[in-house]
Design a protein around this motif. Structure first.
Motif, PDB file in Angstrom:
ATOM      1  N   GLY A   1      16.536   2.654 -11.394  1.00 20.52           N
ATOM      2  CA  GLY A   1      15.789   3.841 -11.011  1.00 20.52           C
ATOM      3  C   GLY A   1      14.602   3.532 -10.137  1.00 20.52           C
ATOM      4  N   GLY A   2      14.547   2.288  -9.628  1.00 13.02           N
ATOM      5  CA  GLY A   2      13.415   1.887  -8.799  1.00 13.02           C
ATOM      6  C   GLY A   2      13.508   2.436  -7.395  1.00 13.02           C
ATOM      7  N   GLY A   3      12.546   2.043  -6.584  1.00  8.50           N
ATOM      8  CA  GLY A   3      12.496   2.516  -5.213  1.00  8.50           C
ATOM      9  C   GLY A   3      11.081   2.404  -4.680  1.00  8.50           C
ATOM     10  N   TYR A   4      10.520   3.535  -4.226  1.00 10.94           N
ATOM     11  CA  TYR A   4       9.174   3.564  -3.690  1.00 10.94           C
ATOM     12  C   TYR A   4       8.406   4.732  -4.296  1.00 10.94           C
ATOM     13  CZ  TYR A   4      10.952   0.336  -0.158  1.00 10.94           C
ATOM     14  OH  TYR A   4      11.514  -0.740   0.476  1.00 10.94           O
ATOM     15  N   ARG A   5       7.108   4.515  -4.460  1.00 14.62           N
ATOM     16  CA  ARG A   5       6.231   5.559  -5.009  1.00 14.62           C
ATOM     17  C   ARG A   5       4.893   5.494  -4.268  1.00 14.62           C
ATOM     18  NH1 ARG A   5       5.923   4.401 -10.691  1.00 14.62           N
ATOM     19  NH2 ARG A   5       4.462   2.753 -10.069  1.00 14.62           N
ATOM     20  N   LEU A   6       4.345   6.661  -3.968  1.00 13.94           N
ATOM     21  CA  LEU A   6       3.047   6.721  -3.292  1.00 13.94           C
ATOM     22  C   LEU A   6       1.943   6.698  -4.334  1.00 13.94           C
ATOM     23  CD1 LEU A   6       1.579   7.070  -0.571  1.00 13.94           C
ATOM     24  CD2 LEU A   6       1.623   9.532  -0.969  1.00 13.94           C
ATOM     25  N   GLY A   7       1.126   5.632  -4.307  1.00 19.15           N
ATOM     26  CA  GLY A   7      -0.002   5.531  -5.217  1.00 19.15           C
ATOM     27  C   GLY A   7      -1.183   6.321  -4.690  1.00 19.15           C
ATOM     28  N   PRO A   8      -2.391   6.097  -5.248  1.00 23.10           N
ATOM     29  CA  PRO A   8      -3.584   6.796  -4.751  1.00 23.10           C
ATOM     30  C   PRO A   8      -3.712   6.590  -3.251  1.00 23.10           C
ATOM     31  CG  PRO A   8      -4.078   5.619  -6.760  1.00 23.10           C
ATOM     32  CD  PRO A   8      -2.698   5.190  -6.354  1.00 23.10           C
ATOM     33  N   GLY A   9      -3.854   7.648  -2.531  1.00 23.65           N
ATOM     34  CA  GLY A   9      -3.867   7.611  -1.079  1.00 23.65           C
ATOM     35  C   GLY A   9      -3.573   8.989  -0.552  1.00 23.65           C
ATOM     36  N   GLY A  10      -3.018   9.837  -1.446  1.00 25.73           N
ATOM     37  CA  GLY A  10      -2.926  11.254  -1.194  1.00 25.73           C
ATOM     38  C   GLY A  10      -1.843  11.685  -0.232  1.00 25.73           C
ATOM     39  N   ALA A  11      -1.838  12.960   0.042  1.00 30.39           N
ATOM     40  CA  ALA A  11      -0.864  13.555   0.942  1.00 30.39           C
ATOM     41  C   ALA A  11      -1.510  13.968   2.254  1.00 30.39           C
ATOM     42  CB  ALA A  11      -0.218  14.771   0.275  1.00 30.39           C
ATOM     43  N   LEU A  12      -2.690  13.458   2.538  1.00 31.18           N
ATOM     44  CA  LEU A  12      -3.389  13.719   3.792  1.00 31.18           C
ATOM     45  C   LEU A  12      -3.630  12.399   4.498  1.00 31.18           C
ATOM     46  CD1 LEU A  12      -6.097  16.231   2.534  1.00 31.18           C
ATOM     47  CD2 LEU A  12      -4.030  16.788   3.812  1.00 31.18           C
ATOM     48  N   PRO A  13      -3.851  12.413   5.808  1.00 31.75           N
ATOM     49  CA  PRO A  13      -4.165  11.151   6.502  1.00 31.75           C
ATOM     50  C   PRO A  13      -5.397  10.517   5.887  1.00 31.75           C
ATOM     51  CG  PRO A  13      -3.712  12.914   8.077  1.00 31.75           C
ATOM     52  CD  PRO A  13      -3.792  13.559   6.728  1.00 31.75           C
ATOM     53  N   PRO A  14      -5.532   9.187   5.974  1.00 33.86           N
ATOM     54  CA  PRO A  14      -6.680   8.510   5.390  1.00 33.86           C
ATOM     55  C   PRO A  14      -7.987   9.050   5.949  1.00 33.86           C
ATOM     56  CG  PRO A  14      -5.006   6.933   6.071  1.00 33.86           C
ATOM     57  CD  PRO A  14      -4.581   8.259   6.596  1.00 33.86           C
ATOM     58  N   VAL A  15      -8.953   9.266   5.066  1.00 30.48           N
ATOM     59  CA  VAL A  15     -10.263   9.724   5.496  1.00 30.48           C
ATOM     60  C   VAL A  15     -11.000   8.562   6.156  1.00 30.48           C
ATOM     61  CG1 VAL A  15     -12.461  10.674   4.734  1.00 30.48           C
ATOM     62  CG2 VAL A  15     -10.324  11.415   3.661  1.00 30.48           C
TER      63      VAL A  15
END
Length: 317
Positions: free
Chosen positions: A58-72
């Motif tokens: 069930g592995g793959g890729y996951r988005l950690g803290p970094g959000g759904a917006l471009p980096p500030v």
């Protein structure tokens, strides 16, 4: 097939749900090979996103803290400015506490990793009954001391002309003034230090373990500590009065810039200023306590005038 930039944004959108997505699923959704997918993941990482690989079934890729917006894009001083503004917003606006906390949490999520430490500035704002603001404090000083609090690192300081070595435990904003709650290693006691009276020495690199805070926590300790390193604010009229109240009680309710000195266990000397002698007399009267020595003569005359005015008001004359 989509262009590289459009495809990368699509990948970010797929990962932005917070779910773990398998490589096969992402390849199918994006219509790319595993090699291209890996390259696109690296592009996102270079942009500052934390795309974490998940191994196993069930592995793959996951988005950690970094959000759904471009980096500030913020530098260190801007981070301190935003964090302080959000964390102290409740001292100026009622009902904003929860919104400020959520905004700060969102900011941390979309901020590049290198700045997230500065976005966790450990400070507690407290509203005093009378807000007489102090001069602005250097953001760099707040950032350095805040980092030492967060990392639990011993500080060497000069407080006015006194050299001290302390364990910095908490920052508190009280009456628009910055205070550091610290354990003085040389004196063996807890202290409240005015941050704008402090000069930092180079970092010691020495860590320290948690120790029990004073009873009531850092905020209550600042509120009830008479010796906070305060000095009389530069008002046109400055007075000194002995009050029949414990110093810890007066310290909690004295306006910013006032100085409280213990005389006995049940009395103290309060030095504070105001815009006029009659206004200053009124401030002292708010404590509702017996008064001893009153200085200067202008303040004594203001009390006499207030007594006559109150006498006529009560007497109906």
């Amino acid at each position: 097939m989509a262009t590289t930039s459009a495809r990368t944004l699509r990948l970010l959108s797929l990962l932005g749900t917070g779910r773990t997505r398998s490589g096969a699923e992402l390849c199918a959704r994006l219509e790319v090979s595993e090699r291209t997918l890996r390259r696109d993941v690296e592009v996102l990482r270079e942009m500052g996103y934390a795309v974490d690989p998940v191994k196993g079934v069930g592995g793959g890729y996951r988005l950690g803290p970094g959000g759904a917006l471009p980096p500030v894009v913020l530098d260190e001083d801007q981070v301190v400015a935003v964090v302080v503004a959000l964390q102290t917003a409740s001292t100026a606006l009622l009902g904003i506490e929860e919104s400020a906390r959520r905004a700060l949490s969102t900011l941390r999520q979309v901020m590049p990793r290198r700045l997230r430490g500065d976005a966790e500035l450990p400070v507690t704002p407290v509203v005093n009954q009378w807000e007489f603001p102090a001069e602005p404090i250097a953001a760099g000083l707040v950032r350095e001391v805040g980092a030492a609090v967060r990392r639990r690192q011993v500080l060497r300081l000069d407080v006015d002309d006194e050299a001290v070595r302390v364990e910095p435990h908490h920052l508190v904003v009280w009456a628009a003034r910055w205070y550091l709650v610290a354990f003085d290693l040389w004196a063996g006691r807890w202290r409240v230090l005015r941050l704008d009276r402090v000069t930092l020495h180079p970092p010691t690199g020495s860590g320290f373990a948690e120790r029990p805070l004073p009873e009531g926590g850092p905020v209550e300790f600042v509120r009830h500590t008479p010796d906070r390193g305060d000095r009389p604010a530069p008002w046109p009229c400055l007075g000194h009065v002995d009050l029949a109240l414990p110093a810890a009680v007066v310290a909690e309710f004295a306006p910013g810039g006032a100085v409280v000195e213990a005389v006995t266990t049940t009395s103290c000397r309060l030095t504070m200023g105001a815009w006029s002698w009659s206004g200053l007399a009124g401030l002292y009267l708010t404590f509702g306590a017996e008064m001893g020595r009153v200085e200067p003569v202008e303040l004594r005359e203001a009390f006499t005038a207030a007594r006559e005015l109150l006498g006529r008001a009560v007497g109906g004359g």
